[in-house]
Scaffold this active site. Structure first.
Site, PDB file in Angstrom:
ATOM      1  N   ARG A 141      41.340  42.120  27.042  1.00 52.77           N
ATOM      2  CA  ARG A 141      42.652  42.199  27.698  1.00 52.77           C
ATOM      3  C   ARG A 141      43.462  40.930  27.453  1.00 52.77           C
ATOM      4  NH1 ARG A 141      42.913  42.924  34.180  1.00 52.77           N
ATOM      5  NH2 ARG A 141      41.544  41.084  34.027  1.00 52.77           N
ATOM      6  N   TYR A 193      41.127  30.619  36.481  1.00 54.36           N
ATOM      7  CA  TYR A 193      39.722  30.492  36.866  1.00 54.36           C
ATOM      8  C   TYR A 193      38.978  29.590  35.881  1.00 54.36           C
ATOM      9  CZ  TYR A 193      39.566  34.284  40.378  1.00 54.36           C
ATOM     10  OH  TYR A 193      39.717  35.056  41.483  1.00 54.36           O
ATOM     11  N   ARG A 206      48.141  38.545  41.742  1.00 54.11           N
ATOM     12  CA  ARG A 206      47.513  39.057  42.964  1.00 54.11           C
ATOM     13  C   ARG A 206      48.269  40.251  43.536  1.00 54.11           C
ATOM     14  NH1 ARG A 206      42.435  37.094  42.723  1.00 54.11           N
ATOM     15  NH2 ARG A 206      42.444  34.847  42.335  1.00 54.11           N
ATOM     16  N   GLU A 310      35.987  45.768  47.421  1.00 57.06           N
ATOM     17  CA  GLU A 310      37.295  45.342  46.947  1.00 57.06           C
ATOM     18  C   GLU A 310      38.328  46.306  47.543  1.00 57.06           C
ATOM     19  OE1 GLU A 310      37.614  43.896  42.861  1.00 57.06           O
ATOM     20  OE2 GLU A 310      39.239  45.326  42.540  1.00 57.06           O
TER      21      GLU A 310
END
Length: 316
Positions: A141, A193, A206, A310
């Protein structure tokens, strides 16, 4: 540009939903069907009985269906729905190929901005070519988005969940004008990250905020019990549920206190038997919200082994 006409609904499967638009039925087998005015997408997940819902995304006007190889599109005046499905072997290469094909098809029609993307594939924690398959997906991705020069500040909201079927299913919403990408002050942006999580970081926002004719629409990414960049409360599903909801509350506050209530939520559970415990946490959290959000419960594997649930959804 006028506000978008995009609408989102989560309705019981037995109800008569919209005939046009993008319809998501969480059932097996994984695959995609299309008709004159709709796309039907089956990510190949297991909805937890007895609740069976269909997720509907619609826009005004008569849509134009387009089929280009594995890419299927449904074009409205101001919104484009797009999907790709194929085998998930060679996941890194397949993901890069799918994203390049999807974005090329969107851009060719003037829909250059991704607002929301969903990704599902099998064996998320298995090893493939020396990488965990979730890492391979992230690399594919990221490589495609970098090659297509998508700025980090314009990343879409996204979900990536492991299914029980060996099929890569991607579907998305694209627009002619950019959505507002939202980040959570409690969390490090996923694209920053540390490398220990993946050689290329996950590339998503987010949440994203869109202005529609019916008011603001907040599309929440799949959100878990992560603070900063670290997982919290391993093996404690109740504490993870509370931490996840704290992240969702933070996102809502970031987007603006005037925003409407959550319209619907989808909870992915690694272990279906955890549903009663998580349901009690949600009931406590939303006890003063009337009506509360519709909640869909699904069996699915979260990106990190220690994460047990999640939650994604829509504020509308």
């Amino acid at each position: 540009m006028p506000p978008l006409t995009l609408r989102s609904q989560l309705m019981p499967e037995a109800a008569a939903g919209p005939e046009t638009g993008m319809h998501i039925r969480l059932r097996e087998p994984a695959g995609i069907d299309s008709g004159p005015g709709h796309l039907e997408i089956r990510p190949g997940l297991h909805p937890l009985a007895p609740d069976h819902y269909v997720e509907y995304w619609t826009a005004s006007g008569t849509p134009t269906p387009i089929h280009e190889g594995p890419v299927r599109l449904l074009e409205h005046e101001d919104v484009l729905f797009a999907t790709w499905s194929g085998p998930d072997n060679g996941l890194r290469e397949q993901t890069e190929h799918a994203y390049r094909a999807l974005l090329a098809a969107c851009r060719a029609r003037g829909f250059e901005h991704l607002a929301r993307v969903w990704n599902y594939f099998g064996d998320i924690h298995a090893e493939e070519d020396g990488l965990e398959r979730y890492q391979a997906f992230c690399m594919g991705r990221a490589t495609a988005l970098e090659a297509l020069e998508i700025p980090l500040a314009s990343m879409p909201a996204a979900t990536a969940i492991g299914s029980d079927q060996r099929q890569l299913v991607i579907y998305l919403i694209a627009t002619r004008t950019p959505a507002e990408s939202l980040e959570n002050p409690r969390q490090v942006s996923a694209y920053h990250y540390p490398a220990r999580y993946s050689p290329k970081s996950p590339t998503f926002a987010r949440a994203t905020r869109l202005e529609t004719a019916s008011g603001p629409l907040i599309l929440l990414s799949g959100t878990a019990s992560i603070v900063g960049h670290e997982s919290r409360h391993p093996d404690d599903v109740v504490a993870q549920a509370r931490e996840t909801l704290a992240n969702l509350r933070s996102l809502h506050d970031t987007a603006g206190h005037e925003l409407p209530r959550p319209a619907w939520l989808r909870v992915y559970l690694r272990h279906p038997e955890d549903r009663p415990k998580v349901a009690a946490v949600l009931a406590e959290h939303y006890h003063d919200v009337h009506p509360g959000p519709i909640v869909q419960w699904v069996r699915g594997d979260v990106c990190r082994r220690e994460l047990l649930l999640e939650i994604e959804g829509v504020h509308a």
